[in-house]
Scaffold this active site. Structure first.
Site, short mmCIF file in Angstrom:
data_model
loop_
_atom_site.label_atom_id
_atom_site.label_comp_id
_atom_site.label_asym_id
_atom_site.label_seq_id
_atom_site.Cartn_x
_atom_site.Cartn_y
_atom_site.Cartn_z
N GLY A 112 0.83 -1.21 0.00
CA GLY A 112 0.00 0.00 0.00
C GLY A 112 0.86 1.25 0.00
N GLN A 113 0.20 2.41 -0.06
CA GLN A 113 0.93 3.68 -0.10
C GLN A 113 1.86 3.85 1.10
OE1 GLN A 113 -0.98 7.41 -1.55
NE2 GLN A 113 -2.83 6.42 -0.83
N LEU A 114 1.33 3.56 2.28
CA LEU A 114 2.12 3.74 3.49
C LEU A 114 3.23 2.69 3.59
CD1 LEU A 114 2.61 5.24 6.12
CD2 LEU A 114 0.75 3.91 7.17
N TYR B 219 -8.66 -2.13 4.58
CA TYR B 219 -9.59 -2.07 3.46
C TYR B 219 -9.96 -0.59 3.34
CZ TYR B 219 -13.71 -2.97 0.56
OH TYR B 219 -14.63 -2.98 -0.47
N TYR C 185 -16.96 1.98 5.91
CA TYR C 185 -15.51 2.03 6.11
C TYR C 185 -15.18 2.64 7.48
CZ TYR C 185 -10.84 4.09 5.80
OH TYR C 185 -9.54 4.49 6.07
#
Length: 303
Positions: free
Chosen positions: A12-14, A67, A131
């Site tokens: 993921g981005q992080l 998610y 979410y």
């Protein structure tokens, strides 16, 4: 042998921002980093989580996996629940059992957005989306179980990696002469690299006794907020992207009602960073400075 630190969600981005820092810095030689993506550790499968930790032990875990498809979550609540809540509870149990420090990343979407001043950590959450609700349940489970560690809420994350608002705006600038962007949702664009540095800083501090204990919840798990400095609407953010990247695409400001989405988003989700700055002596960059860095990184990557 150095301390063992596991990053979950390495693709993921992080996760990719953490990998970038570790691969380009000589500062963290005392820490042995392991990066696990979905192939090694899939949070949607409880058995795979249990099996993984049967064979592997760590001093610290950074849970950068989630998610995050906010609109899709409305039609996939079970999957969002498993990854954002059930898996977090399972990780918290494992961390507690093995006396591992768990740093868990959460979201500004746990708030309803009705504030007009920055949200503090102890304000009552009231998520408006599947979410947000699933992320809040994950936080509550971790607090209830009470491993050593903390929750770090963030928002409006972007980077040179993966899919995000910055990359979408740059693509649209190539494809269109004008675009519509909402101007009535206010938050702070946050560069994933800045958050990654903060998490490593916290991980290092938390392995030095005595264990820091500000913003403590009843079970001993702390909650902090991290975002870049400053405030913007999505319209402001898009304008800054085009200005810095020198794109000529025209942006029309619109209200959220003109751009309906399956998930309701908070109108205002600016986070107060006072506690995290005091506790960990963090210097947090202004969002436009970090955006400039990110756009330079994108240019360099695609030179």
């Amino acid at each position: 042998m150095g301390r063992q630190l596991l990053v979950i969600g390495s693709n993921g981005q992080l996760g990719r921002s953490l990998q970038k820092i570790v691969s380009t810095s000589s500062t963290y030689t005392e820490i042995m980093f392991t990066f696990a993506g979905r192939e090694q550790l899939d949070l949607s499968h409880p058995k795979q989580i249990a099996d993984y930790f049967q064979n592997n032990r760590y001093d610290t875990i950074i849970n950068a996996a989630a998610y995050t498809a906010v609109d899709k979550a409305e039609s996939e609540p079970e999957l969002a629940d498993q990854i954002n809540y059930q898996a977090v509870a399972q990780l918290a149990e494992i961390a507690k059992q093995h006396q591992t420090t768990l740093l868990h990343v959460s979201t500004d979407y746990v708030f309803d957005g009705n504030n007009h001043t920055p949200y503090h950590e102890n304000e009552s959450p009231h998520p408006q989306s599947v979410y947000g609700k699933s992320k809040l349940k994950g936080e509550q489970a971790m607090i209830e179980i009470g491993p050593q560690g903390c929750i770090v809420r963030t928002g409006w994350l972007y980077s040179e990696f993966g899919h995000n608002f910055v990359k979408t705006m740059l693509r649209l600038a190539q494809e269109r002469e004008q675009i519509n962007v909402v101007d009535d949702q206010i938050g702070t664009p946050t560069y994933a690299t800045d958050l990654a540095y903060a998490l490593i800083n916290i991980a290092e501090t938390k392995n030095q006794p005595p264990f820091p204990s500000r913003t403590i919840t009843k079970k001993g798990v702390e909650t902090y907020h991290y975002a870049n400095e400053g405030v913007a609407s999505w319209y402001d953010f898009a304008q800054a992207i085009f200005e810095i990247a020198e794109k000529s695409c025209k942006i029309n400001p619109i209200v959220s009602d003109q751009y309906p989405t399956p998930a309701k988003r908070p109108h205002y989700s600016v986070l107060s960073k006072r506690a995290i700055k005091q506790q960990f002596q963090l210097q947090i960059p202004y969002w436009r400075s970090s955006l400039k860095q990110c756009l330079e990184a994108i240019n360099n990557n695609h030179g």
